[in-house]
Scaffold this motif. Structure first.
Motif, PDB file in Angstrom:
ATOM      1  N   UNK A   1      41.478  56.084  28.549  1.00 17.11           N
ATOM      2  CA  UNK A   1      42.153  56.670  28.029  1.00 17.11           C
ATOM      3  C   UNK A   1      40.861  56.909  27.532  1.00 17.11           C
ATOM      4  N   UNK A   2      41.278  57.329  25.734  1.00 12.33           N
ATOM      5  CA  UNK A   2      40.420  56.874  24.408  1.00 12.33           C
ATOM      6  C   UNK A   2      38.563  57.021  24.545  1.00 12.33           C
ATOM      7  N   UNK A   3      38.294  55.509  24.796  1.00 16.79           N
ATOM      8  CA  UNK A   3      37.186  55.502  24.795  1.00 16.79           C
ATOM      9  C   UNK A   3      36.381  55.597  25.625  1.00 16.79           C
ATOM     10  N   UNK A   4      36.738  56.228  27.209  1.00 17.02           N
ATOM     11  CA  UNK A   4      36.134  56.699  28.109  1.00 17.02           C
ATOM     12  C   UNK A   4      35.585  58.387  27.786  1.00 17.02           C
ATOM     13  N   UNK A   5      36.465  59.083  27.215  1.00 22.16           N
ATOM     14  CA  UNK A   5      36.435  60.089  26.434  1.00 22.16           C
ATOM     15  C   UNK A   5      35.430  60.865  25.881  1.00 22.16           C
ATOM     16  N   UNK A   6      35.452  59.507  24.331  1.00 26.20           N
ATOM     17  CA  UNK A   6      34.663  59.206  23.115  1.00 26.20           C
ATOM     18  C   UNK A   6      33.535  58.422  23.174  1.00 26.20           C
ATOM     19  N   UNK A   7      33.400  57.887  23.665  1.00 21.82           N
ATOM     20  CA  UNK A   7      32.668  57.129  23.907  1.00 21.82           C
ATOM     21  C   UNK A   7      30.717  58.131  23.455  1.00 21.82           C
ATOM     22  N   UNK A   8      30.766  58.544  24.786  1.00 18.96           N
ATOM     23  CA  UNK A   8      29.145  58.837  25.356  1.00 18.96           C
ATOM     24  C   UNK A   8      28.955  59.861  23.333  1.00 18.96           C
ATOM     25  N   UNK A   9      29.591  60.553  23.063  1.00 22.47           N
ATOM     26  CA  UNK A   9      29.206  61.584  21.746  1.00 22.47           C
ATOM     27  C   UNK A   9      29.553  60.696  19.874  1.00 22.47           C
ATOM     28  N   UNK A  10      29.742  59.203  20.349  1.00 27.09           N
ATOM     29  CA  UNK A  10      29.622  59.025  19.049  1.00 27.09           C
ATOM     30  C   UNK A  10      28.085  58.902  18.774  1.00 27.09           C
ATOM     31  N   UNK A  11      27.186  57.940  18.972  1.00 24.95           N
ATOM     32  CA  UNK A  11      26.596  58.477  18.602  1.00 24.95           C
ATOM     33  C   UNK A  11      25.729  59.812  18.043  1.00 24.95           C
ATOM     34  N   UNK A  12      25.929  60.417  18.775  1.00 25.84           N
ATOM     35  CA  UNK A  12      25.449  62.440  18.526  1.00 25.84           C
ATOM     36  C   UNK A  12      25.952  62.695  17.065  1.00 25.84           C
ATOM     37  N   UNK A  13      27.352  61.783  16.985  1.00 25.57           N
ATOM     38  CA  UNK A  13      28.523  62.493  15.407  1.00 25.57           C
ATOM     39  C   UNK A  13      27.726  61.338  14.602  1.00 25.57           C
ATOM     40  N   UNK A  14      27.642  60.266  14.566  1.00 23.88           N
ATOM     41  CA  UNK A  14      26.455  59.326  13.331  1.00 23.88           C
ATOM     42  C   UNK A  14      25.166  59.736  13.661  1.00 23.88           C
ATOM     43  N   UNK A  15      24.443  60.459  13.945  1.00 25.89           N
ATOM     44  CA  UNK A  15      23.064  61.118  13.978  1.00 25.89           C
ATOM     45  C   UNK A  15      23.549  63.017  13.132  1.00 25.89           C
ATOM     46  N   UNK A  16      24.483  63.022  13.317  1.00 25.10           N
ATOM     47  CA  UNK A  16      25.096  64.300  11.772  1.00 25.10           C
ATOM     48  C   UNK A  16      25.190  64.191  11.530  1.00 25.10           C
ATOM     49  N   UNK A  17      25.935  62.934  11.067  1.00 26.33           N
ATOM     50  CA  UNK A  17      26.988  62.737   9.377  1.00 26.33           C
ATOM     51  C   UNK A  17      26.255  62.096   8.431  1.00 26.33           C
ATOM     52  N   UNK A  18      24.657  61.161   9.376  1.00 30.55           N
ATOM     53  CA  UNK A  18      23.566  60.403   8.584  1.00 30.55           C
ATOM     54  C   UNK A  18      22.563  62.330   8.038  1.00 30.55           C
ATOM     55  N   UNK A  19      22.460  62.834   8.659  1.00 29.73           N
ATOM     56  CA  UNK A  19      21.649  64.360   8.366  1.00 29.73           C
ATOM     57  C   UNK A  19      22.413  65.474   7.670  1.00 29.73           C
ATOM     58  N   UNK A  20      23.639  65.227   8.030  1.00 32.54           N
ATOM     59  CA  UNK A  20      24.394  66.274   7.755  1.00 32.54           C
ATOM     60  C   UNK A  20      23.140  68.005   8.003  1.00 32.54           C
ATOM     61  N   UNK A  21      22.690  67.872   8.989  1.00 36.23           N
ATOM     62  CA  UNK A  21      22.306  69.473   9.460  1.00 36.23           C
ATOM     63  C   UNK A  21      22.101  69.464  10.979  1.00 36.23           C
ATOM     64  N   UNK A  22      23.000  70.229  11.545  1.00 36.85           N
ATOM     65  CA  UNK A  22      22.477  69.725  12.681  1.00 36.85           C
ATOM     66  C   UNK A  22      20.954  70.005  13.301  1.00 36.85           C
ATOM     67  N   UNK A  23      20.966  70.611  13.158  1.00 36.53           N
ATOM     68  CA  UNK A  23      18.489  70.816  13.404  1.00 36.53           C
ATOM     69  C   UNK A  23      18.460  69.394  13.176  1.00 36.53           C
ATOM     70  N   UNK A  24      18.121  68.874  11.963  1.00 39.39           N
ATOM     71  CA  UNK A  24      17.471  67.475  11.964  1.00 39.39           C
ATOM     72  C   UNK A  24      17.792  66.504  12.784  1.00 39.39           C
ATOM     73  N   UNK A  25      19.250  66.420  13.147  1.00 40.08           N
ATOM     74  CA  UNK A  25      19.662  65.555  13.990  1.00 40.08           C
ATOM     75  C   UNK A  25      19.413  65.720  15.575  1.00 40.08           C
ATOM     76  N   UNK A  26      19.526  67.019  15.844  1.00 43.20           N
ATOM     77  CA  UNK A  26      19.279  66.949  17.112  1.00 43.20           C
ATOM     78  C   UNK A  26      17.615  66.696  17.569  1.00 43.20           C
ATOM     79  N   UNK A  27      16.282  66.942  16.502  1.00 40.59           N
ATOM     80  CA  UNK A  27      15.284  67.019  16.339  1.00 40.59           C
ATOM     81  C   UNK A  27      15.059  65.254  16.710  1.00 40.59           C
ATOM     82  N   UNK A  28      15.677  64.519  15.870  1.00 40.96           N
ATOM     83  CA  UNK A  28      15.848  63.108  14.949  1.00 40.96           C
ATOM     84  C   UNK A  28      15.893  62.476  17.091  1.00 40.96           C
TER      85      UNK A  28
END
Length: 323
Positions: free
Chosen positions: A26-53
């Protein structure tokens, strides 16, 4: 980079539901791998900086965010060039994601701590009758060389401990009889003589030894069905040629001794840690009245270093378990 769309993502709910139906968990298996990425982008509000971190390619991060929004069917970010900001839905989602990620991190720290060779944890089950002297002595001796290893101790009867072993609640257990099951590994460690316990004014109280058949007409107090000692009692009485008449059933050996002292019956019990007044304990000469004590664990279950060390220690105590 996340490219700014001309309008909010349009995702067909029918398509989304179809995708989710085809995921195993279900949803957990689909979404779980992307949650940390989402939190990082949300924290930086900038994709490039989040990707570097996070040490991932920017393109990977961008695709992950687009797919996350597609899987949810909701726009999480408003995009302005290379910067992003959370939508109201994104802020709501972030609150739960941060809690979930923090819980995962706490769980990871906990299992790492439990597996630490020097200070990890052993979940160890044992019979009530081994709790007053045998198990404390074993742990004291083991901790002389492993002073920081922690123990989660569970006292129970044999069948209940085997169930908890199978459920993963226990790493090892000391039990009797020694189990014989295809999913378990069991090793005999020692044996314990059982005694016929009678009131001190009983007709047999002046004896030191007795054949169990001499108690065929007595009323017995025993542990409840399901306890290993109850099964052994029934088997020994059958071997002696009779079926015991049971007046009282209990859950703990010392309670049975109290019932015997009160004149309510006789019992087959292992030796007490401390002699109890009001009863006499007779050696049973026939049949051979013993119970085997063994250690059991789940076959194929990987051991953490502290569990492996305690298992080796127990196996080294063969023939010496009961002192």
């Amino acid at each position: 980079m996340v490219h700014e769309p001309r309008s909010q993502p349009r995702v067909s709910w029918n398509s989304y539901e179809h995708d989710m139906d085809h995921t195993e968990h279900g949803a957990a298996a689909v979404l779980a791998p992307r949650l940390a990425y989402f939190a990082g982008v949300a924290r930086h509000e900038h994709v490039t900086r989040a990707a570097q971190e996070m040490g991932v390619p920017q393109s990977t991060l961008s695709r992950a965010m687009v797919r996350l929004e597609q899987d949810l069917g909701v726009a999480l970010f408003a995009r302005r060039g290379r910067t992003v900001s959370l939508t109201p839905a994104g802020r709501t989602f972030l609150t739960s994601v941060e809690r979930a990620l923090a819980e995962v991190e706490r769980a990871a720290e906990s299992v790492r701590a439990d597996a630490d060779p020097a200070s990890g944890k052993v979940a160890f089950g044992f019979l009530h009758t081994l709790g007053s002297e045998t198990v404390p002595g074993l742990i004291r001796t083991f901790r002389a060389d492993h002073p920081r290893v922690r123990f989660q101790l569970v006292q129970n009867y044999g069948e209940a401990m085997i169930e908890r072993l199978r459920a993963g609640d226990l790493d090892l257990c000391l039990t009797s009889p020694v189990p014989d099951a295809p999913d378990l590994v069991a090793r005999r460690l020692d044996e314990q003589r059982l005694r016929l316990v009678v009131p001190d004014d009983h007709r047999l109280a002046g004896r030191r030894r007795v054949r169990l058949a001499e108690a065929a007409d007595e009323t017995f107090v025993t542990l409840e069905p399901g306890y290993g000692l109850r099964r052994i009692t029934d088997d020994l009485c059958a071997e002696a040629g009779f079926r015991p008449r049971v007046a009282f059933e209990g859950e703990e050996a010392e309670t049975l001794r109290g019932l015997v002292a009160a004149g309510l019956g006789v019992a087959l019990l292992p030796p007490p840690a401390v002699a109890r007044p009001g009863v006499v304990e007779l050696t049973v000469t026939a049949p051979r009245a013993v119970r085997e004590i063994g250690v059991a664990w789940l076959d194929g279950h990987p051991d953490t270093p502290p569990v492996a060390a305690f298992k080796r220690f127990l196996l080294s105590r063969r023939g010496q378990l009961l002192g």
